[in-house]
Design an enzyme around this catalytic site. Sequence first.
Site, PDB file in Angstrom:
ATOM      1  N   LYS A   1       0.817  -1.217   0.000  1.00  0.00           N
ATOM      2  CA  LYS A   1       0.000   0.000   0.000  1.00  0.00           C
ATOM      3  C   LYS A   1       0.858   1.278   0.000  1.00  0.00           C
ATOM      4  CE  LYS A   1      -4.057  -2.088   2.258  1.00  0.00           C
ATOM      5  NZ  LYS A   1      -5.066  -1.914   3.323  1.00  0.00           N
TER       6      LYS A   1
ATOM      7  N   PHE B   1     -15.150   3.558   7.464  1.00  0.00           N
ATOM      8  CA  PHE B   1     -13.770   3.845   7.052  1.00  0.00           C
ATOM      9  C   PHE B   1     -13.600   3.951   5.535  1.00  0.00           C
ATOM     10  CE2 PHE B   1     -14.223  -0.765   7.677  1.00  0.00           C
ATOM     11  CZ  PHE B   1     -13.779  -1.270   6.449  1.00  0.00           C
TER      12      PHE B   1
ATOM     13  N   ARG C   1      -2.593 -14.386   4.146  1.00  0.00           N
ATOM     14  CA  ARG C   1      -3.213 -13.725   5.302  1.00  0.00           C
ATOM     15  C   ARG C   1      -2.376 -13.990   6.556  1.00  0.00           C
ATOM     16  NH1 ARG C   1      -7.590 -10.154   4.196  1.00  0.00           N
ATOM     17  NH2 ARG C   1      -7.450 -10.011   6.430  1.00  0.00           N
TER      18      ARG C   1
ATOM     19  N   THR D   1      -5.637  -7.181  10.517  1.00  0.00           N
ATOM     20  CA  THR D   1      -5.872  -5.853   9.918  1.00  0.00           C
ATOM     21  C   THR D   1      -5.285  -4.744  10.791  1.00  0.00           C
ATOM     22  OG1 THR D   1      -7.951  -6.746   9.066  1.00  0.00           O
ATOM     23  CG2 THR D   1      -7.683  -4.351   8.991  1.00  0.00           C
TER      24      THR D   1
ATOM     25  N   ARG E   1       2.336  -6.790   8.776  1.00  0.00           N
ATOM     26  CA  ARG E   1       1.643  -5.642   9.376  1.00  0.00           C
ATOM     27  C   ARG E   1       2.219  -5.278  10.742  1.00  0.00           C
ATOM     28  NH1 ARG E   1      -4.405  -7.215   7.203  1.00  0.00           N
ATOM     29  NH2 ARG E   1      -4.482  -5.727   5.472  1.00  0.00           N
TER      30      ARG E   1
ATOM     31  N   ASN F   1      -2.095   0.245   6.809  1.00  0.00           N
ATOM     32  CA  ASN F   1      -1.594  -1.041   7.307  1.00  0.00           C
ATOM     33  C   ASN F   1      -0.728  -1.816   6.303  1.00  0.00           C
ATOM     34  OD1 ASN F   1      -3.640  -1.795   5.658  1.00  0.00           O
ATOM     35  ND2 ASN F   1      -4.830  -2.900   7.189  1.00  0.00           N
TER      36      ASN F   1
ATOM     37  N   GLU G   1      -9.829  -9.928  -7.896  1.00  0.00           N
ATOM     38  CA  GLU G   1      -8.879  -8.835  -7.654  1.00  0.00           C
ATOM     39  C   GLU G   1      -7.695  -8.908  -8.616  1.00  0.00           C
ATOM     40  OE1 GLU G   1     -10.120  -8.414  -2.934  1.00  0.00           O
ATOM     41  OE2 GLU G   1      -8.098  -9.096  -3.422  1.00  0.00           O
TER      42      GLU G   1
HETATM   43  N1  UDP Z   1      -9.801  -0.396   7.436  1.00  0.00           N
HETATM   44  C1  UDP Z   1      -9.823   0.738   8.242  1.00  0.00           C
HETATM   45  N2  UDP Z   1     -10.478   0.679   9.451  1.00  0.00           N
HETATM   46  C2  UDP Z   1     -11.129  -0.437   9.877  1.00  0.00           C
HETATM   47  C3  UDP Z   1     -11.127  -1.572   9.053  1.00  0.00           C
HETATM   48  C4  UDP Z   1     -10.452  -1.522   7.850  1.00  0.00           C
HETATM   49  O1  UDP Z   1      -9.244   1.760   7.869  1.00  0.00           O
HETATM   50  O2  UDP Z   1     -11.723  -0.424  10.964  1.00  0.00           O
HETATM   51  C5  UDP Z   1      -9.071  -0.364   6.146  1.00  0.00           C
HETATM   52  C6  UDP Z   1      -7.721  -1.056   6.224  1.00  0.00           C
HETATM   53  O3  UDP Z   1      -6.811  -0.399   5.361  1.00  0.00           O
HETATM   54  C7  UDP Z   1      -8.057  -2.444   5.723  1.00  0.00           C
HETATM   55  C8  UDP Z   1      -9.061  -2.133   4.617  1.00  0.00           C
HETATM   56  O4  UDP Z   1      -9.825  -1.048   5.148  1.00  0.00           O
HETATM   57  O5  UDP Z   1      -6.912  -3.140   5.272  1.00  0.00           O
HETATM   58  C9  UDP Z   1      -9.996  -3.256   4.244  1.00  0.00           C
HETATM   59  O6  UDP Z   1     -10.636  -3.743   5.424  1.00  0.00           O
HETATM   60  P1  UDP Z   1     -10.784  -5.294   5.702  1.00  0.00           P
HETATM   61  O7  UDP Z   1     -11.734  -5.442   6.842  1.00  0.00           O
HETATM   62  O8  UDP Z   1     -11.115  -6.011   4.425  1.00  0.00           O
HETATM   63  O9  UDP Z   1      -9.339  -5.714   6.227  1.00  0.00           O
HETATM   64  P2  UDP Z   1      -8.193  -6.580   5.509  1.00  0.00           P
HETATM   65  O10 UDP Z   1      -8.868  -7.645   4.690  1.00  0.00           O
HETATM   66  O11 UDP Z   1      -7.375  -5.622   4.670  1.00  0.00           O
HETATM   67  O12 UDP Z   1      -7.389  -7.158   6.644  1.00  0.00           O
HETATM   68 MG    MG Z   2     -10.321  -7.521   3.274  1.00  0.00          MG
END
Ligand code: UDP
Ligand code: MG
Length: 140
Positions: free
Chosen positions: A10, A58, A86, A92, A103, A113, A127
């Site tokens: 990112k 968000f 993952r 996350t 992360r 992140n 994707e």
């Molecule tokens: N995100 C955020 N706040 C939150 C949850 C997610 O800013 O409370 C952002 C973060 O950059 C995250 C992305 O939105 O990676 C996508 O969220 P997701 O729940 O899909 O998490 P990921 O799959 O990336 O772990």
């Molecule tokens: Mg996700």
Amino acid sequence: MGNQTFAIIKPDAVKNKDTGLILDRVLKAGFHIVAGKLLHMSLQQAEGFYEIHKGKPFYDELITFMSSGQCMVLALEKENAVEEWRNTIGSTNPDEAAEGTIRKDFATNVGLNAVHGSDSDENAQKEIAFFFSDGELRVN
Ligand code: UDP
Ligand code: MG
């Protein structure tokens, strides 16, 4: 169980000059990089990519962040790729991410992140197709 996933280094990580270190983690974790490129997403591209999060609190911050600078998109291959990636990136929220995950080591906070990882085989294929053409995905 599929063998491909989609990853993004990112804009925060690219700005912090962590691209090389994160690519090293990708390779050391045993992933083959099928395709990769550095690009700067438009706001419209970020909206399309994160459509599933539309309406979440968000979302606006997320698409603004993801279109704020260059990122590196990657199509990765490994057995059980989605789950393996993952596990390699961690939770996350970096405060909850396990030791040794990307992360944990490179993210700033839950929004900035450092990396993306697909959450299912179906989304991984969607994707990958969002950013790569068939010609870019030919292996060897
Ligand atoms: N995100 C955020 N706040 C939150 C949850 C997610 O800013 O409370 C952002 C973060 O950059 C995250 C992305 O939105 O990676 C996508 O969220 P997701 O729940 O899909 O998490 P990921 O799959 O990336 O772990
Ligand atoms: Mg996700």
